[in-house]
Write a protein that holds these residues in place. Structure first.
Motif, PDB file in Angstrom:
ATOM      1  N   GLY A 256      52.567   8.553 -12.293  1.00 57.00           N
ATOM      2  CA  GLY A 256      52.391   9.790 -11.553  1.00 57.00           C
ATOM      3  C   GLY A 256      53.111   9.713 -10.221  1.00 57.00           C
ATOM      4  O   GLY A 256      53.844   8.762  -9.947  1.00 57.00           O
ATOM      5  N   CYS A 257      52.867  10.684  -9.409  1.00 57.37           N
ATOM      6  CA  CYS A 257      53.559  10.780  -8.126  1.00 57.37           C
ATOM      7  C   CYS A 257      53.094   9.678  -7.172  1.00 57.37           C
ATOM      8  O   CYS A 257      52.082   9.019  -7.403  1.00 57.37           O
ATOM      9  N   SER A 258      53.840   9.514  -6.115  1.00 56.09           N
ATOM     10  CA  SER A 258      53.548   8.445  -5.161  1.00 56.09           C
ATOM     11  C   SER A 258      52.160   8.594  -4.539  1.00 56.09           C
ATOM     12  O   SER A 258      51.485   7.602  -4.272  1.00 56.09           O
ATOM     13  N   ILE A 259      51.717   9.833  -4.327  1.00 59.66           N
ATOM     14  CA  ILE A 259      50.407  10.052  -3.704  1.00 59.66           C
ATOM     15  C   ILE A 259      49.275   9.569  -4.616  1.00 59.66           C
ATOM     16  O   ILE A 259      48.375   8.836  -4.186  1.00 59.66           O
ATOM     17  N   SER A 260      49.333   9.953  -5.894  1.00 59.28           N
ATOM     18  CA  SER A 260      48.263   9.544  -6.808  1.00 59.28           C
ATOM     19  C   SER A 260      48.252   8.027  -7.003  1.00 59.28           C
ATOM     20  O   SER A 260      47.189   7.405  -7.034  1.00 59.28           O
ATOM     21  N   GLN A 261      49.429   7.441  -7.110  1.00 64.13           N
ATOM     22  CA  GLN A 261      49.499   5.999  -7.373  1.00 64.13           C
ATOM     23  C   GLN A 261      49.138   5.181  -6.127  1.00 64.13           C
ATOM     24  O   GLN A 261      48.504   4.136  -6.227  1.00 64.13           O
TER      25      GLN A 261
ATOM     26  N   VAL B 231      48.658  21.338  -2.431  1.00 62.10           N
ATOM     27  CA  VAL B 231      49.012  21.087  -3.818  1.00 62.10           C
ATOM     28  C   VAL B 231      48.903  19.599  -4.171  1.00 62.10           C
ATOM     29  O   VAL B 231      48.792  19.219  -5.331  1.00 62.10           O
ATOM     30  N   ARG B 232      48.899  18.744  -3.127  1.00 58.59           N
ATOM     31  CA  ARG B 232      48.829  17.295  -3.347  1.00 58.59           C
ATOM     32  C   ARG B 232      47.408  16.737  -3.243  1.00 58.59           C
ATOM     33  O   ARG B 232      47.189  15.559  -3.512  1.00 58.59           O
ATOM     34  N   ILE B 233      46.468  17.564  -2.837  1.00 56.07           N
ATOM     35  CA  ILE B 233      45.111  17.061  -2.643  1.00 56.07           C
ATOM     36  C   ILE B 233      44.528  16.551  -3.967  1.00 56.07           C
ATOM     37  O   ILE B 233      43.899  15.501  -4.026  1.00 56.07           O
ATOM     38  N   LYS B 234      44.819  17.270  -5.051  1.00 52.97           N
ATOM     39  CA  LYS B 234      44.326  16.841  -6.360  1.00 52.97           C
ATOM     40  C   LYS B 234      44.921  15.494  -6.768  1.00 52.97           C
ATOM     41  O   LYS B 234      44.277  14.704  -7.447  1.00 52.97           O
ATOM     42  N   CYS B 235      46.163  15.264  -6.385  1.00 50.45           N
ATOM     43  CA  CYS B 235      46.816  13.972  -6.665  1.00 50.45           C
ATOM     44  C   CYS B 235      46.056  12.845  -5.962  1.00 50.45           C
ATOM     45  O   CYS B 235      45.757  11.816  -6.557  1.00 50.45           O
ATOM     46  N   ALA B 236      45.760  13.069  -4.699  1.00 49.90           N
ATOM     47  CA  ALA B 236      45.083  12.044  -3.897  1.00 49.90           C
ATOM     48  C   ALA B 236      43.646  11.829  -4.371  1.00 49.90           C
ATOM     49  O   ALA B 236      43.136  10.710  -4.360  1.00 49.90           O
TER      50      ALA B 236
ATOM     51  N   PHE C  76      43.182  12.396 -15.384  1.00 50.79           N
ATOM     52  CA  PHE C  76      44.432  13.128 -15.556  1.00 50.79           C
ATOM     53  C   PHE C  76      44.449  14.346 -14.632  1.00 50.79           C
ATOM     54  O   PHE C  76      43.454  15.047 -14.506  1.00 50.79           O
ATOM     55  N   ASN C  77      45.564  14.536 -13.988  1.00 50.47           N
ATOM     56  CA  ASN C  77      45.740  15.712 -13.142  1.00 50.47           C
ATOM     57  C   ASN C  77      46.870  16.562 -13.722  1.00 50.47           C
ATOM     58  O   ASN C  77      48.049  16.278 -13.484  1.00 50.47           O
ATOM     59  N   PRO C  78      46.513  17.570 -14.512  1.00 51.94           N
ATOM     60  CA  PRO C  78      47.536  18.358 -15.217  1.00 51.94           C
ATOM     61  C   PRO C  78      48.480  19.117 -14.278  1.00 51.94           C
ATOM     62  O   PRO C  78      49.611  19.394 -14.654  1.00 51.94           O
ATOM     63  N   LEU C  79      48.019  19.398 -13.059  1.00 56.00           N
ATOM     64  CA  LEU C  79      48.861  20.146 -12.118  1.00 56.00           C
ATOM     65  C   LEU C  79      50.138  19.389 -11.776  1.00 56.00           C
ATOM     66  O   LEU C  79      51.175  19.988 -11.526  1.00 56.00           O
ATOM     67  N   CYS C  80      50.037  18.061 -11.778  1.00 56.73           N
ATOM     68  CA  CYS C  80      51.173  17.244 -11.339  1.00 56.73           C
ATOM     69  C   CYS C  80      51.634  16.305 -12.445  1.00 56.73           C
ATOM     70  O   CYS C  80      52.744  15.799 -12.412  1.00 56.73           O
ATOM     71  N   GLY C  81      50.760  16.088 -13.449  1.00 61.53           N
ATOM     72  CA  GLY C  81      51.088  15.154 -14.529  1.00 61.53           C
ATOM     73  C   GLY C  81      50.694  13.724 -14.215  1.00 61.53           C
ATOM     74  O   GLY C  81      51.150  12.799 -14.881  1.00 61.53           O
ATOM     75  N   ASP C  82      49.854  13.536 -13.205  1.00 61.15           N
ATOM     76  CA  ASP C  82      49.397  12.184 -12.858  1.00 61.15           C
ATOM     77  C   ASP C  82      48.366  11.697 -13.863  1.00 61.15           C
ATOM     78  O   ASP C  82      47.451  12.438 -14.217  1.00 61.15           O
ATOM     79  N   SER C  83      48.510  10.456 -14.287  1.00 63.34           N
ATOM     80  CA  SER C  83      47.459   9.875 -15.118  1.00 63.34           C
ATOM     81  C   SER C  83      47.164   8.462 -14.619  1.00 63.34           C
ATOM     82  O   SER C  83      48.069   7.728 -14.225  1.00 63.34           O
TER      83      SER C  83
HETATM   84 ZN    ZN Z   1      50.617  13.974  -8.196  1.00 66.22          ZN
END
Ligand code: ZN
Length: 152
Positions: free
Chosen positions: A65-70, A127-132, A37-44
Motif C-alpha cells: 500500500g501507500c507509504s502512509i499506511s505502511q 483522503v489519507r486519514i483512512k490509510c493512516a 483493507f482500505n479500498p479507497l487507496c488499495g492498502d492491505s
Molecule cells: Zn493508502
C-alpha cells in the motif's frame, strides 16, 4: 503522495518507517492473524499477534500500500509490543483522537517514542486519514478476536 505541507521531520520519520518497516514479516507462531483493507487507496495489511501473560509478546505484519499506511503499521508495531490489551486499546484511541484533530499533545509527549506524532500531519490530508488509520482499526479487530478466544 507528495508530502508538501508536512513538516520535514515528520516526512523523514514516515519515509524511514516505510523503507525500513519494523517487525516486518510473519512471526514464528501467532495467536491471532487479522487482515485489513482500505479500498479507497488499495492498502492491505495483515497483522499477527502472539500473547504471553496477557501482553503482546511478538507482532508481525506484511502487505502492500501507500507509504502512509505502511509507515503507520510499522509505527504501530513499535508502539504496542510488550503492552497488554488495555494499553494497546489506549494507543488505538490516542491515534484515532489524533486523526480527528483532538488535542493529544500532552499524551503524546509522555511517550517514549515520538514516531506516532509524525503521522499527526496526515489529518491535513483527509483522503489519507483512512490509510493512516487502517493498521489501528485492524489491530482493534485483532484484539476483539483475541478477547473472544479468551472467553471460550
Ligand atoms: Zn493508502
Amino acid at each position: 503522495m507528495t508530502f508538501e505541507g508536512l513538516d520535514e521531520l515528520y516526512r523523514e520519520v514516515i519515509l524511514d518507517h516505510f523503507k525500513n518497516p519494523r517487525h516486518h514479516g510473519k512471526i514464528a507462531s501467532h495467536d491471532v492473524e487479522q487482515e485489513g483493507f482500505n479500498p479507497l487507496c488499495g492498502d492491505s495489511i495483515t497483522l499477527q499477534l502472539k500473547f504471553e501473560g496477557g501482553k503482546i509478546k511478538s507482532v508481525g505484519h506484511w502487505g502492500k500500500g501507500c507509504s502512509i499506511s505502511q509507515a503507520s503499521v510499522s509505527i504501530l508495531t513499535d508502539e504496542i509490543l510488550g503492552k497488554d490489551i488495555e494499553e494497546a486499546q489506549e494507543e488505538i484511541q490516542l491515534f484515532k483522537d489524533m486523526m480527528q484533530g483532538k488535542d493529544v499533545k500532552q499524551k503524546i509527549e509522555k511517550k517514549e517514542s515520538g514516531d506516532m506524532e509524525a503521522l499527526s500531519g496526515v489529518q491535513k490530508f483527509p483522503v489519507r486519514i483512512k490509510c493512516a488509520l487502517l493498521p489501528w482499526t485492524t489491530l482493534e479487530e485483532a484484539l476483539h478476536t483475541w478477547k473472544k478466544i479468551q472467553n471460550y
